[in-house]
Design a protein around this motif. Structure first.
Motif, PDB file in Angstrom:
ATOM      1  N   GLU A   1      73.238  71.601  86.591  1.00 16.08           N
ATOM      2  CA  GLU A   1      73.136  70.181  86.215  1.00 16.08           C
ATOM      3  C   GLU A   1      73.523  70.022  84.740  1.00 16.08           C
ATOM      4  O   GLU A   1      73.184  70.860  83.908  1.00 16.08           O
ATOM      5  CB  GLU A   1      71.702  69.682  86.401  1.00 16.08           C
ATOM      6  CG  GLU A   1      71.037  70.075  87.724  1.00 16.08           C
ATOM      7  CD  GLU A   1      71.672  69.435  88.934  1.00 16.08           C
ATOM      8  OE1 GLU A   1      71.876  68.204  88.900  1.00 16.08           O
ATOM      9  OE2 GLU A   1      71.976  70.147  89.907  1.00 16.08           O
TER      10      GLU A   1
ATOM     11  N   ARG B   1      75.793  62.039 101.468  1.00 15.10           N
ATOM     12  CA  ARG B   1      75.327  62.353 100.108  1.00 15.10           C
ATOM     13  C   ARG B   1      74.033  61.581  99.789  1.00 15.10           C
ATOM     14  O   ARG B   1      73.082  62.143  99.258  1.00 15.10           O
ATOM     15  CB  ARG B   1      76.412  61.984  99.090  1.00 15.10           C
ATOM     16  CG  ARG B   1      75.989  62.233  97.642  1.00 15.10           C
ATOM     17  CD  ARG B   1      77.010  61.677  96.648  1.00 15.10           C
ATOM     18  NE  ARG B   1      76.540  61.825  95.303  1.00 15.10           N
ATOM     19  CZ  ARG B   1      76.758  62.894  94.524  1.00 15.10           C
ATOM     20  NH1 ARG B   1      77.486  63.887  94.956  1.00 15.10           N
ATOM     21  NH2 ARG B   1      76.258  62.950  93.319  1.00 15.10           N
TER      22      ARG B   1
ATOM     23  N   ARG C   1      82.436  70.245  92.659  1.00 17.14           N
ATOM     24  CA  ARG C   1      81.659  71.103  93.564  1.00 17.14           C
ATOM     25  C   ARG C   1      82.333  71.297  94.934  1.00 17.14           C
ATOM     26  O   ARG C   1      83.008  70.424  95.454  1.00 17.14           O
ATOM     27  CB  ARG C   1      80.247  70.566  93.821  1.00 17.14           C
ATOM     28  CG  ARG C   1      79.392  70.426  92.574  1.00 17.14           C
ATOM     29  CD  ARG C   1      77.956  70.171  92.993  1.00 17.14           C
ATOM     30  NE  ARG C   1      77.105  69.858  91.850  1.00 17.14           N
ATOM     31  CZ  ARG C   1      76.632  70.777  91.007  1.00 17.14           C
ATOM     32  NH1 ARG C   1      76.932  72.042  91.172  1.00 17.14           N
ATOM     33  NH2 ARG C   1      75.846  70.426  90.009  1.00 17.14           N
TER      34      ARG C   1
ATOM     35  N   THR D   1      77.093  75.593  97.597  1.00 18.27           N
ATOM     36  CA  THR D   1      76.166  75.850  98.705  1.00 18.27           C
ATOM     37  C   THR D   1      75.552  77.246  98.557  1.00 18.27           C
ATOM     38  O   THR D   1      74.355  77.446  98.774  1.00 18.27           O
ATOM     39  CB  THR D   1      76.891  75.725 100.055  1.00 18.27           C
ATOM     40  OG1 THR D   1      77.640  74.517 100.058  1.00 18.27           O
ATOM     41  CG2 THR D   1      75.903  75.716 101.206  1.00 18.27           C
TER      42      THR D   1
ATOM     43  N   GLN E   1      71.805  76.263  97.974  1.00 18.06           N
ATOM     44  CA  GLN E   1      71.051  76.531  99.205  1.00 18.06           C
ATOM     45  C   GLN E   1      70.747  78.034  99.311  1.00 18.06           C
ATOM     46  O   GLN E   1      69.659  78.423  99.717  1.00 18.06           O
ATOM     47  CB  GLN E   1      71.840  76.046 100.441  1.00 18.06           C
ATOM     48  CG  GLN E   1      71.751  74.546 100.693  1.00 18.06           C
ATOM     49  CD  GLN E   1      72.371  73.715  99.585  1.00 18.06           C
ATOM     50  OE1 GLN E   1      73.542  73.893  99.235  1.00 18.06           O
ATOM     51  NE2 GLN E   1      71.588  72.814  99.000  1.00 18.06           N
TER      52      GLN E   1
END
Ligand code: TMP
Length: 212
Positions: A12, A50, A96, A101, A105
């Motif tokens: 971020e 999203r 991205r 992922t 994730q």
């Protein structure tokens, strides 16, 4: 000639959006048709997904649900936007892609890498970015910027995660850069916007020369 697919990754607040816009201007000045997009999102249906992924809501979201929605958004984005643009010869700059992922994730949530591999194989097989720019900065730096940027909006479902989550995200990104060193290139994001921009251009320049 087929276009090029360049993805930007990082935690971020590392400055991806700014750098993508700057690279787009620079490529357009060099006569390239540029398409800017993002994941999750980029097409109307993927943007709907999203919103589902980012809103906090009352119902907890299992990791498997999050993973499947990410790839659902990716499937429609690839078919309806990314591949057609590349076929037209455009350069697609995407905020991205699947490395996120593995980082969020996989690294962040602890989803097994083999499960991500399986979904990546279904959704895009051997298709990979031509170049992935990984903007890397210490977690604290990025979080401070991300909070400033949010203004009154409040954090989304990912931004509410704890510091350790983002440390795992960063470590997973860096591990992927070591593993896929010709595709995933690390740019130190702590410098000035201009210094980062110059470093990104140095990575893209050989791709322009290869077109001649
Ligand atoms: P953004 O704020 O950078 O636009 O991205 C939205 C969030 O989605 C961000 O916190 C990272 C997360 N994300 C994943 O967790 N997995 C993914 O595959 C992608 C593309 C994004």
């Amino acid at each position: 000639m087929r276009g090029r697919f360049i993805t930007f990754e990082g935690g971020e607040g590392v400055g991806k959006s700014t750098q993508i816009l700057r690279l787009a201007d620079w490529l357009r000045e060099r006569g390239r048709d540029v398409v800017l997009t993002r994941e999750p999102g980029g097409t109307p249906r993927a943007e709907q997904l999203r919103r589902m992924l980012l809103e906090r809501g009352d119902e907890p979201m299992p990791g498997s649900c999050e993973l499947l929605l990410m790839f659902a958004a990716r499937a429609t984005h690839l078919d309806n936007l990314v591949r057609p643009a590349l076929d037209r010869g455009s350069w697609v700059l995407c905020d991205r892609f699947t490395d996120a992922t593995y980082a969020y994730q996989g690294g962040g949530r602890g989803v097994a890498e083999s499960h991500i591999d399986a979904l990546a194989a279904i959704v895009h097989g051997g298709f990979e970015p031509d170049l992935t720019v990984l903007l890397d900065a210490p977690v604290e730096t990025g979080m401070a910027r991300a909070h400033q940027r949010n203004g009154g909006q409040g954090p989304d479902r990912f931004e509410t995660e704890q510091h350790e989550f983002f440390e795992r995200v960063r470590a997973t990104y860096l591990a992927r850069a070591r593993r896929y060193r010709s595709r995933v290139r690390v740019v130190e994001a702590g410098g000035t916007v201009e210094a980062v921009e110059a470093a990104v251009r140095r990575l893209v320049e050989p791709m322009l020369e290869a077109d001649r």
